[in-house]
Design a protein around this motif. Sequence first.
Motif, short mmCIF file in Angstrom:
data_model
loop_
_atom_site.label_atom_id
_atom_site.label_comp_id
_atom_site.label_asym_id
_atom_site.label_seq_id
_atom_site.Cartn_x
_atom_site.Cartn_y
_atom_site.Cartn_z
N GLU A 107 0.82 -1.46 -0.07
CA GLU A 107 -0.10 0.02 0.13
C GLU A 107 1.26 1.40 0.02
O GLU A 107 0.49 2.21 -0.69
CB GLU A 107 -0.79 0.06 1.32
N PHE A 111 1.14 4.08 -3.09
CA PHE A 111 0.53 5.44 -2.70
C PHE A 111 1.80 6.32 -3.41
O PHE A 111 1.53 7.42 -3.94
CB PHE A 111 0.66 5.48 -1.37
N SER A 114 1.46 6.88 -6.94
CA SER A 114 -0.01 7.50 -7.35
C SER A 114 0.56 9.03 -7.35
O SER A 114 -0.09 9.67 -7.79
CB SER A 114 -0.68 7.45 -6.36
N LEU A 214 0.45 8.84 3.98
CA LEU A 214 -0.89 8.25 3.77
C LEU A 214 -1.54 7.86 5.15
O LEU A 214 -0.89 7.50 5.99
CB LEU A 214 -0.57 7.04 3.26
#
Length: 362
Positions: A107, A111, A114, A214
């Motif tokens: 994850e 991120f 992204s 995040l």
Amino acid sequence: MEERASDSLVSIIVPVYNAGIRLVDALVSAQEQTHQNIEVICVNDGSTDESLDIMRIFANEDERFRVHDKGNGGYGAAMNDGLEAARGEWIAILEPDDWMDANMLEEMLAFADSLSEMPDVVKCPYWWVKEEDEFGDARLNCTYKGLVHPRHQPFSLEEAPELIGHHPSIWSAIYRKRYLDRANIRFPEYPGSGWADNRFMMEALGKTDRIAYLDQPFYNYRAGVESADVDFVRANPALPFERWMDISRVMESEGMHDMELQRAQVRRGFTYLSMAAKAGVLDDPRAVAAIQAMFNEMPESIVLADPATLPELRVMYAQMMGIECMPPNRISHATHLIKEGLHRIRINGLSATLDDIKRYLG
């Protein structure tokens, strides 16, 4: 074209000193990461228990595990050995009595991918697990969950001062290895644990303008019993304030004079002062000298106006600095505590928050 973070090798560094059977849970959590392109560097820092045997079992069964066996040199030295041995593009840190959720690396790397610009650090909140909560069934959100709101990603530390106002939590992050090498970021090699994470946290977050955040916890931090922290401060009464000074030196060298960052640093100092008060060492000459040095570095305007500071400790500051102090504004401090309490109720619920208050009041 820059390689995608999601394709990268991640070096998970595990510094180990007499971790005991809980080391198994930590290493299994690394082994079961859904991002499987990893190497796990287990640095045995002179353990005298079964820790080395446990590490070797994992290394014999999984070629992604490597064991570095060395004499005891302390947490910082063990971490530096791990960093020098790391071959990955990203660095993760796993304490031997904690564990990672299985999707943590996947994850966090996704991120990073992204974003329009690859970050140097990806930071997250973490799960706080009480010592008696063996399996994390009642884990709680850490105190800065929901409080970090950068205007854009990635960002510099000035845009998220909350990140230095709480526990260093260097393990709820991943770091680009080339950034750590380029900026010459390593751990101070103090004896024992020595709170070497303070300076590393400040340098890792303060030497870049490419932090990503995040707001999702993946790392499970097993908090020790409060009495152990009190005993540690009692045995090392000046150490918390010396580590505070370490952070201040980094801030000064990096030209970090932002008011909100300074306020976060002041609050950290008063948190350490509260710990020293609970340990009963405020009259110890070593603590007194270190506290005076810390107070000398604190901006007077911030200390006297900050509602987060206990009124009694603000009076202590004024007395030691030889300045006039207005009568404590207990209403302002109470309002701050209510606001903080409401935030904790939002992230952890009423029952857990009441338990925290009871523990705080002793």
